[in-house]
Design a protein around this motif. Structure first.
Motif, PDB file in Angstrom:
ATOM      1  N   TYR A 112      -8.659  91.803  20.841  1.00 29.66           N
ATOM      2  CA  TYR A 112      -9.937  92.134  20.228  1.00 29.66           C
ATOM      3  C   TYR A 112     -10.737  90.857  19.960  1.00 29.66           C
ATOM      4  O   TYR A 112     -11.925  90.754  20.318  1.00 29.66           O
ATOM      5  N   SER A 142     -18.562  93.332  27.862  1.00 30.04           N
ATOM      6  CA  SER A 142     -18.718  94.545  27.057  1.00 30.04           C
ATOM      7  C   SER A 142     -17.744  95.628  27.527  1.00 30.04           C
ATOM      8  O   SER A 142     -17.344  96.494  26.741  1.00 30.04           O
ATOM      9  N   LYS A 191     -14.800  97.448  24.981  1.00 31.42           N
ATOM     10  CA  LYS A 191     -14.632  98.876  24.728  1.00 31.42           C
ATOM     11  C   LYS A 191     -13.164  99.197  24.455  1.00 31.42           C
ATOM     12  O   LYS A 191     -12.829  99.826  23.455  1.00 31.42           O
ATOM     13  N   THR A 231     -11.581  97.287  21.345  1.00 36.72           N
ATOM     14  CA  THR A 231     -12.038  97.872  20.083  1.00 36.72           C
ATOM     15  C   THR A 231     -11.332  99.199  19.831  1.00 36.72           C
ATOM     16  O   THR A 231     -10.885  99.485  18.716  1.00 36.72           O
ATOM     17  N   VAL A 267     -16.344  98.046  14.633  1.00 41.07           N
ATOM     18  CA  VAL A 267     -17.262  98.530  15.663  1.00 41.07           C
ATOM     19  C   VAL A 267     -18.596  97.791  15.606  1.00 41.07           C
ATOM     20  O   VAL A 267     -19.177  97.451  16.634  1.00 41.07           O
ATOM     21  N   VAL A 303     -20.867  95.844  18.676  1.00 41.92           N
ATOM     22  CA  VAL A 303     -22.134  96.534  18.924  1.00 41.92           C
ATOM     23  C   VAL A 303     -23.307  95.586  18.702  1.00 41.92           C
ATOM     24  O   VAL A 303     -24.232  95.512  19.507  1.00 41.92           O
ATOM     25  N   SER A 328     -23.722  99.941  24.008  1.00 40.07           N
ATOM     26  CA  SER A 328     -23.416  99.929  22.574  1.00 40.07           C
ATOM     27  C   SER A 328     -23.231 101.346  22.035  1.00 40.07           C
ATOM     28  O   SER A 328     -22.499 101.565  21.077  1.00 40.07           O
ATOM     29  N   PHE A 380     -19.602 102.651  21.960  1.00 40.20           N
ATOM     30  CA  PHE A 380     -18.762 102.279  20.814  1.00 40.20           C
ATOM     31  C   PHE A 380     -18.890 103.277  19.677  1.00 40.20           C
ATOM     32  O   PHE A 380     -17.914 103.621  19.019  1.00 40.20           O
ATOM     33  N   TRP A 381     -20.115 103.759  19.456  1.00 45.11           N
ATOM     34  CA  TRP A 381     -20.312 104.753  18.406  1.00 45.11           C
ATOM     35  C   TRP A 381     -19.606 106.052  18.757  1.00 45.11           C
ATOM     36  O   TRP A 381     -19.043 106.722  17.898  1.00 45.11           O
ATOM     37  N   TYR A 402     -14.572 108.441  25.483  1.00 47.36           N
ATOM     38  CA  TYR A 402     -15.524 107.507  26.113  1.00 47.36           C
ATOM     39  C   TYR A 402     -15.665 107.755  27.600  1.00 47.36           C
ATOM     40  O   TYR A 402     -16.751 107.615  28.161  1.00 47.36           O
TER      41      TYR A 402
END
Lengths: 584, 405
Positions: free
Chosen positions: B78, B111, B115, B118, B144, B148, B160, B163-164, B352
């Motif tokens: 991470y 990124s 993903k 995270t 998170v 983001v 981004s 991630f939510w 995801y």
């Protein structure tokens, strides 16, 4: 609902829901509306049309056109509409004077732009257009469009020229709206002021079907009008430019630069031989290109800023100033007696005048251009001092003119000598040579012109520039150069000015060929020995004063002889012309 | 023995291989052009095959290494991906954003890595025994928000969002009461409704009623209402303080048709391409819309439009069914696994991947904003493929090593 036993079912349900939604959308698009969309796709009803801005034109200070846009017929190809590749290529090669390899290259480069019109040939002659128009029905992939083509009215080295954008440039600039058909500045002002000249593309979305009805995909913003490029108004005086261009001896390579003392604007910028920039606008055949490149006179070379040469005796005022400023000499100091040369160490350094000048002070040493005075002066200062002072006088450094690829010139350092001539190099000899502008020192004619411009401007050096103002659709911007000071006091400056005056206007001065009864000409000749030919490079640099100093100039002629006998007479001609022009 | 024949989910693997093959075929077609009768193909499909070969290696490694090692490396990975997200900001812009670390031969998209790292860290934290509700929120949000925030700096709004989605699905899966979830989304809805007073009032009444029905104390209901009213007031002020071009960027994200010269045009062209494919499609390599300029991402984000054009409705449905079966298998596997942390990870992966499939295909069909999210396993792109296959390898590994009773 969130009891852990049923959770997986929730995940499955959500996933299923997602796919049901997508499936319904797909069904709607492909099965229900499929016919409609395939009709739109086949006829290419929805597309973006780029509206190219008009490239700015270039004018001289009197708004006389130097570079203009001329209407032309251009031939485009749409690769996706080709029915038989071989036939089309044959047709193109036969009729439009394009080589087979070039056509294939265009096809290869644009293979992913199948439905875009690709520029094949610009400025197709009217006769060929009429002849081919009928046949074009057999080749739906080809089409004519009217456009403009750049037209360079005068040969010169400063405007530069435009050419078809290449892959590398296109990759870098496509976000700024350059298409694969764009013309882009390749050198000179066309490149330096590319973004000002080019303008901003406009776009139009076309979304009408065969009967002219709007397909209604987009409701607003259907056009974005282009912003045309700005026109450039130069400091160049085209009459003067063309006059000097016409009187410059044809068999000699060289340059003339004239600048306006107060503003630093360049009035004339001549580099000979020159070439017709128009040949670069259309794709140049490789034969013509090789001819251009292999020409021993290098017509493509802009000698004003890309050529570097030893300055010869024209460099002496700088060494004289160094002597005065560092208080090695004063006005009255007389250095070693000139008997046609001087012994330094075990070497004899010759003066150009075999019978010798005798003992001279600094003013007369410049006037008669006595070498011995400067030889002796150089023994009293270091190479680093000379290097530093030369650079602070803005020689052997870039001036920052608004053109592409200016060279800085060269001043050798001790380290350089050791690297190139070995550990035991004697530093005295080269230093003595450099004091009269010979040997390894190299300057550009532009740097010399602006040194004398600064002497005329009471010690204020101005950055040279060719652009006077930019006139755009919405804005007008005036340009001016940065001002810096020469490292010289007023008293010493006046002394240098006096000696430059005497060099031209008094008996036995080296530049008398450029003297006039009613015009005050200040100047210094130079004859630089070099490895390029037997004759010396001829230099004559200085400035002219009417009520006040108005123009500074440099004349440089490669292997043409002595500055006083070759360069100064040429200067006299254009000074006379300028004088007449002033009165008118 | 690497693979337990009876426990290993062969069906899942077969669906994956099937999707990957479709992807290679689609990339081959997307990078082929036809002039007259001659075809010419770029080598993107070969590169994709190379990436698949590398990802097989990753698959085998994931199967081989013991679970504790993966668990041990969760935090360092991470941190590493966060560092990469910082580093990437110093690399030159490509197409207007700092998304790629350029390494000459290939580019890395940090990124994508972030993903999965995270997700792993979130599952680790949320699955801690005896964790309280408040702690879940306090610990998971910063994890998170950090990536983001960095990804928004690139800027890459679409990624981004992923991630939510991961966070929200994990929170929904945990024992967090529903009203927390409602509270988490409520500010977002407030922002959207703040442009219309009438809508906002209806929304507020509904929200308060819902929370009240859940037998929450009036203090919580009251403070939720205050927070949302505050957001309602502050949003227009913030909005007006944005520059016009910033406003336009956000508006065109929501409604691409506002930007006909950019995203809008791409979507229309994708719709025309897919629509013109009809039921049976135009045939392999015979699509014409893929070569229209202004649709440059046909082998990446808009690859589905190539499939739609050349293989028609039947081809698209085939892909959709493959994806559904694939995701269905993953969804079903959650119940088979007893270890909490693994369950969380699989839920995250499922959500995801589904989100990306939905958003990408939806974007091609013109029903979802253009986000720059690629179609998993099909779009060309190394980072994306490796991370996705790594994720599926984890699922397969967990299934393979599960205890059966």
């Amino acid at each position: 609902m969130f009891n852990s036993k049923y959770k997986p079912n929730l995940q499955v349900n959500i996933t299923a829901l997602i796919f049901i939604i997508l499936g319904i959308c797909l069904f709607n698009l492909q099965v229900i509306q499929g016919q409609n969309y395939s009709h739109i796709a086949e006829n290419n009803y929805v597309r973006i049309k780029t509206i190219f801005p008009i490239r700015g034109e270039i004018y001289d200070r009197n708004y006389c056109s130097i570079v203009e846009n001329r209407p032309s017929f251009n031939l485009y190809i749409t690769l996706g509409k080709i029915e038989n590749k071989e036939n089309v290529i044959k047709f193109i090669v036969q009729n439009f004077n394009i080589e087979l390899a070039d056509v294939k290259e265009i096809f290869q480069k644009n293979r992913f732009r199948l439905y875009q019109e690709i520029l094949l040939a610009q400025d197709v002659p009217y006769k060929i257009m009429v002849e081919t128009s009928e046949l074009m029905n057999f080749y739906p992939s080809l089409s004519y469009r009217t456009g403009t083509v750049r037209n360079y009215l005068y040969k010169n080295h400063f405007t530069g020229y435009v050419g078809r954008i290449n892959e590398e440039e296109h990759h870098k600039l496509k976000d700024q709206g350059y298409s694969i058909n764009s013309m882009i500045g390749k050198t000179g002002l066309e490149k330096y002021y590319e973004s000002n000249l080019n303008g901003i593309n406009g776009y139009e979305i076309i979304q009408v079907d065969a009967s002219g009805r709007s397909l209604k995909f987009f409701k607003h913003n259907l056009t974005k009008s282009p912003q045309n490029g700005s026109d450039l108004i130069l400091t160049i005086d085209n009459n003067l430019q063309e006059y000097i261009s016409s009187i410059f001896p044809e068999d000699i390579n060289g340059t003339v630069v004239i600048s306006e003392v107060e503003t630093g604007g360049i009035l004339a910028y001549i580099s000979k031989p020159d070439f017709d920039q128009n040949i670069f606008v259309n794709k140049l055949s490789s034969v013509a290109w090789n001819e251009m490149i292999q020409n021993p006179n290098k017509p493509m070379l802009d000698r004003v800023i890309h050529g570097t040469y030893p300055p010869g005796s024209s460099y002496k005022p700088i060494i004289a100033s160094l002597g005065l400023e560092s208080e090695i000499i004063t006005r009255d100091t007389k250095l070693a007696q000139c008997k046609g040369g001087l012994n330094i160490g075990n070497r004899f350094f010759k003066c150009w005048l075999d019978k010798g000048h005798g003992k001279l002070n600094v003013v007369n040493a410049i006037k008669y251009s006595c070498d011995v005075f400067f030889y002796d002066l150089s023994t009293k200062c270091s190479l680093e001092q000379m290097n530093d002072y030369t650079k602070r006088s803005f020689l052997t450094v870039k001036t920052g003119i608004d053109l592409i690829g200016e060279r800085s010139g060269f001043f050798p350092t001790y380290k350089w000598y050791v690297e190139n001539y070995g550990k035991y190099v004697g530093i005295i000899g080269p230093k003595v040579n450099i004091s009269i502008g010979q040997g390894e020192i190299l300057v550009t004619p532009l740097q010399m012109c602006f040194y004398f411009n600064a002497i005329a401007n009471n010690g204020k050096w101005i950055q040279p520039h060719i652009l006077e103002k930019e006139i755009g659709e919405k804005r007008t911007i005036l340009y001016s150069g940065i001002t810096k000071n020469l490292p010289i006091s007023t008293k010493n400056l006046e002394m240098i000015q006096e000696s430059l005056y005497k060099a031209v206007n008094e008996r036995y001065g080296t530049g008398v060929a450029a003297s006039f009864p009613d015009i005050e000409v200040y100047g210094k000749t130079g004859s630089a020995e070099n490895h390029m030919g037997k004759k010396t490079h001829a230099w004559f640099a200085g400035y002219v004063k009417w009520d006040k100093p108005e123009i500074a100039f440099v004349v440089f002629m490669e292997n043409a002889g002595h500055g006083g006998s070759v360069a100064a007479p040429l200067a006299a001609k254009f000074i006379k012309y300028y004088d007449k022009m002033r009165i008118e | 023995m690497l693979i337990h024949v009876h426990k290993f989910d062969w069906a899942l693997l077969i669906f994956l291989i099937c999707i990957l093959l479709c992807g290679v075929i689609a990339i081959y077609s997307a990078s082929t052009t036809k002039i007259g009768n001659e075809f010419q193909t770029e080598n993107y499909y070969l590169k994709q095959i190379l990436w698949i070969a590398i990802s097989i290696l990753i698959f085998l490694i994931v199967l081989k290494i013991p679970y504790p090692i993966i668990d041990f490396f969760t935090i360092p990975l991470y941190i590493f991906s966060i560092l990469l997200l910082i580093v990437v900001l110093f690399f030159p812009e490509i197409k207007g954003s700092h998304r790629w670390i350029t390494l000459g031969l290939f580019n890395i998209q940090p990124s994508e890595l972030a993903k999965i790292t995270t997700l792993l860290l979130l599952s680790k934290i949320l699955s801690k025994p005896h964790i309280r509700e408040g702690q879940i929120l306090i610990r998971s949000f910063p994890i998170v928000i950090l990536p983001v925030f960095l990804i928004l700096l690139e800027p890459d709004l679409g990624t981004s969002l992923v991630f939510w989605v991961i966070l929200f699905s994990l929170l929904a899966f945990s024992r967090l009461p529903v009203f927390y979830l409602i509270l988490i989304i409520s500010p977002l809805i407030s922002i959207i409704t703040s442009f219309n007073l009438f809508l906002f009032i209806i929304y507020m009444v509904l929200l308060c009623y819902l929370l009240y029905r859940m037998r929450l104390s009036l203090i919580i209901v009251g403070s939720a209402a205050i927070v949302n009213i505050f957001i309602f007031i502050i949003t227009p002020i913030l909005w007006n303080s944005l520059k016009i071009y910033q406003q336009n960027r956000i508006l065109s994200f929501i409604d691409p048709m506002r930007d006909p010269f950019g995203a809008g045009y791409q979507i229309i062209q994708a719709k025309i391409a897919i629509g013109s494919g009809g039921i049976l499609g135009k045939g392999f390599l015979l699509g014409t819309q893929k070569n229209l300029n202004f649709l440059p991402e046909h082998h990446t984000d808009f690859i589905f439009s190539v499939i739609g054009e050349e293989f028609g409705f039947l081809g698209c449905i085939f892909i959709l069914i493959m994806f559904f079966l694939f995701l269905y298998k993953i969804a079903r596997s959650i119940n088979k696994i007893k270890i909490k942390e693994m369950r969380y990870t699989i839920v995250g992966i499922l959500s995801y991947l589904s989100f990306q499939v939905f958003v990408n295909i939806g974007m091609n069909l013109g029903v979802v904003p253009t986000t720059g999210i690629p179609l998993p396993f099909i779009s060309y792109g190394g980072s994306n493929l490796l991370v996705n296959i790594f994720a599926v390898s984890l699922v397969l590994k967990y299934l393979n090593e599960r205890r059966t009773f």
